[in-house]
Design an enzyme around this catalytic site. Structure first.
Site, PDB file in Angstrom:
ATOM      1  N   LYS A 184       0.854  -1.191   0.000  1.00 39.43           N
ATOM      2  CA  LYS A 184       0.000   0.000   0.000  1.00 39.43           C
ATOM      3  C   LYS A 184       0.879   1.225   0.000  1.00 39.43           C
ATOM      4  O   LYS A 184       2.028   1.174   0.461  1.00 39.43           O
ATOM      5  CB  LYS A 184      -0.877   0.023   1.254  1.00 39.43           C
ATOM      6  CG  LYS A 184      -2.109   0.906   1.129  1.00 39.43           C
ATOM      7  CD  LYS A 184      -3.250   0.142   0.493  1.00 39.43           C
ATOM      8  CE  LYS A 184      -4.523   0.937   0.459  1.00 39.43           C
ATOM      9  NZ  LYS A 184      -5.676   0.054   0.193  1.00 39.43           N
TER      10      LYS A 184
HETATM   11  N1  GLU Z   1      -7.422   0.134  -3.158  1.00 40.95           N
HETATM   12  C1  GLU Z   1      -8.177  -1.070  -3.392  1.00 40.95           C
HETATM   13  C2  GLU Z   1      -8.200  -1.934  -2.148  1.00 40.95           C
HETATM   14  O1  GLU Z   1      -8.020  -1.452  -1.057  1.00 40.95           O
HETATM   15  C3  GLU Z   1      -7.702  -1.802  -4.645  1.00 40.95           C
HETATM   16  C4  GLU Z   1      -6.259  -2.200  -4.632  1.00 40.95           C
HETATM   17  C5  GLU Z   1      -5.801  -2.767  -5.979  1.00 40.95           C
HETATM   18  O2  GLU Z   1      -6.588  -2.879  -6.906  1.00 40.95           O
HETATM   19  O3  GLU Z   1      -4.612  -3.083  -6.045  1.00 40.95           O
HETATM   20  O4  GLU Z   1      -8.476  -3.099  -2.214  1.00 40.95           O
END
Ligand code: GLU
Length: 442
Positions: free
Chosen positions: A132
């Site tokens: 993240k």
């Molecule tokens: N931000 C989204 C999540 O928290 C998608 C992450 C992604 O597609 O890599 O799952």
């Protein structure tokens, strides 16, 4: 909306120094996101059998990068922002997870969000680890040019650890297709070759996938229907309350309304609205697209924000930020089922209160996994340069979500545990099994 209880706490970051012992004066509602995650892991260790030997792996991120992002503002001065990219685990594949732009972003939060991505990706069995990123910035205070410069400098700074087979960012809170296009371009410029697979959630014409934008909301709806079947909740007569009316809450509300449910309450950053006979979701989506929020929607009654938690409803969908359902409001919630569209919306104390009150919680780590599932499809399509139809994508998404939810439901029944603990059991076993098979290097 409630202020995030995490805005000023870094309680979890001490674990970077090798300990996760929390001061006793911090109660469970104030653990901070990383502290909450560690507690969730501790709850599953008794179910991991011999794999528990490797559990410490889950309690520390593999790699965390903090970057300085200096940009020139439109008025000629230079501003510095702090950015992060955390790769929690890569045992099952490259790091994968979104990037958020928010004024309250902390390292503790990004660490927790990266760990929840490891769990989520393993829960739906896509071949990714967890990662993240985030920048501590309120994007509403930036001009479009400043936003582009922040995005490009951040991408360049984290360029040393991301890549199509290393770590693949995607949209999250306050980031979107346009920002993914800038990220893809910046990375590609630095590499000297167009690398569409370095981010997902891109515009369709730049290697994006059909169905990606709606995928998280569609996943929320899919697991909601699966759970409703199992507890005898009738979707066509269900009343729904939604917090957050963006990409996740807005789409989930639309799909539930199409299935006949009544969306009775919606809360977002602009206010809270209520209509007992059901809101016209399409009209509300148009209103939000035009005005930026639900406030002022004519065909509804305005509530004060705190009244949202008392609204009579069958399904509550928190689809905004973390830390919204706490010990302070969990006893007021009237829903039979909560579907976590957001990441980390329920504190562990609130989780326990909801469990005692027999309110079923579909946890974030499975409920909102639809987004990353279609991100996986996008990444696969980019690698093969062969693109699928929207029907193919939606059908595959629904199948993966139904199968994953069914397996997790069974584990919850077998062990008499919550769906959150069951999801962690399934995911942690997969991650640690990979860890064990790979072995230690050197
Ligand atoms: N931000 C989204 C999540 O928290 C998608 C992450 C992604 O597609 O890599 O799952």
């Amino acid at each position: 909306m409630n202020p995030s209880p995490y805005a000023s706490t870094h309680a979890g970051s001490s674990s970077l120094a090798g300990t996760h012992t929390l001061p006793s004066y911090l109660n469970a509602d104030h653990l901070g996101p990383w502290g909450i995650y560690l507690q969730q892991v501790d709850r599953v260790i008794p179910y991991l059998g011999s794999l528990a030997r490797w559990a410490e792996t889950l309690k520390r991120p593999k790699r965390a990068l903090i970057v300085d992002i200096p940009i020139q503002l439109d008025n000629g001065t230079v501003a510095h922002f702090e950015g992060y990219r955390v790769q929690h685990n890569t045992s099952r594949g490259p790091g994968k997870g979104g990037v958020r732009f928010h004024q309250d972003v902390t390292l503790s939060e990004v660490m927790a969000l990266s760990a929840w991505m490891s769990i989520k990706n393993a829960a739906v069995n896509v071949p990714f680890g967890g990662a993240k990123g985030g920048i501590r910035v309120d994007p509403k205070t930036l001009s479009i040019g400043e936003l582009e410069r922040v995005t490009r400098r951040y991408t360049s700074e984290i360029g040393i650890i991301i890549g199509p087979s290393k770590d693949i960012p995607a949209p999250d809170v306050n980031t979107n297709e346009k920002i993914m296009a800038w990220m893809m371009d910046t990375y590609s410029m630095n590499e000297g070759a167009t690398a569409t697979g370095v981010v997902t959630g891109k515009p369709i014409d730049l290697g994006g996938s059909l169905g990606r934008r709606e995928a998280t909301g569609r996943g929320v709806f899919t697991v909601g229907c699966e759970a409703a079947k199992r507890i005898g909740l009738d979707i066509p007569s269900a009343r729904i309350a939604v917090q957050g009316f963006g990409n996740v809450g807005g789409i989930a509300a639309k799909l539930f309304a199409q299935a006949g449910s009544r969306v009775v309450a919606v809360q977002d950053h602009s206010g809270t609205i209520y209509q007992e006979s059901g809101l016209d979701v399409s009209a509300l989506l148009n209103h939000v697209a035009r005005t930026g929020g639900v406030h002022g929607f004519a065909a509804a009654q305005a509530l004060i924000d705190d009244q949202f938690w008392d609204v009579p409803c069958d399904i509550l969908i928190p689809a905004a930020l973390e830390g919204q359902i706490t010990a302070a409001n969990a006893h007021r919630i009237q829903a039979k089922m909560i579907i976590e569209g957001a990441n980390g919306p329920t504190t562990p104390q609130a989780d326990d209160i909801l469990e005692d009150r027999h309110i079923l919680v579909l946890p974030d780590v499975i409920a909102n996994a639809g987004g990353v599932t279609v991100s996986y499809f996008e990444w696969v399509q980019d690698f093969s340069s062969f693109f699928w139809t929207e029907d193919e994508i939606n059908a595959r998404l629904v199948r993966i979500m139904q199968d994953a939810f069914g397996a997790i439901w069974q584990v919850a029944q077998d062990h008499h545990v919550s769906l959150r603990t069951a999801t962690f059991i399934v995911a942690c076993k997969r991650i640690l099994h990979s860890r064990e098979m790979r072995g230690l290097y050197p």
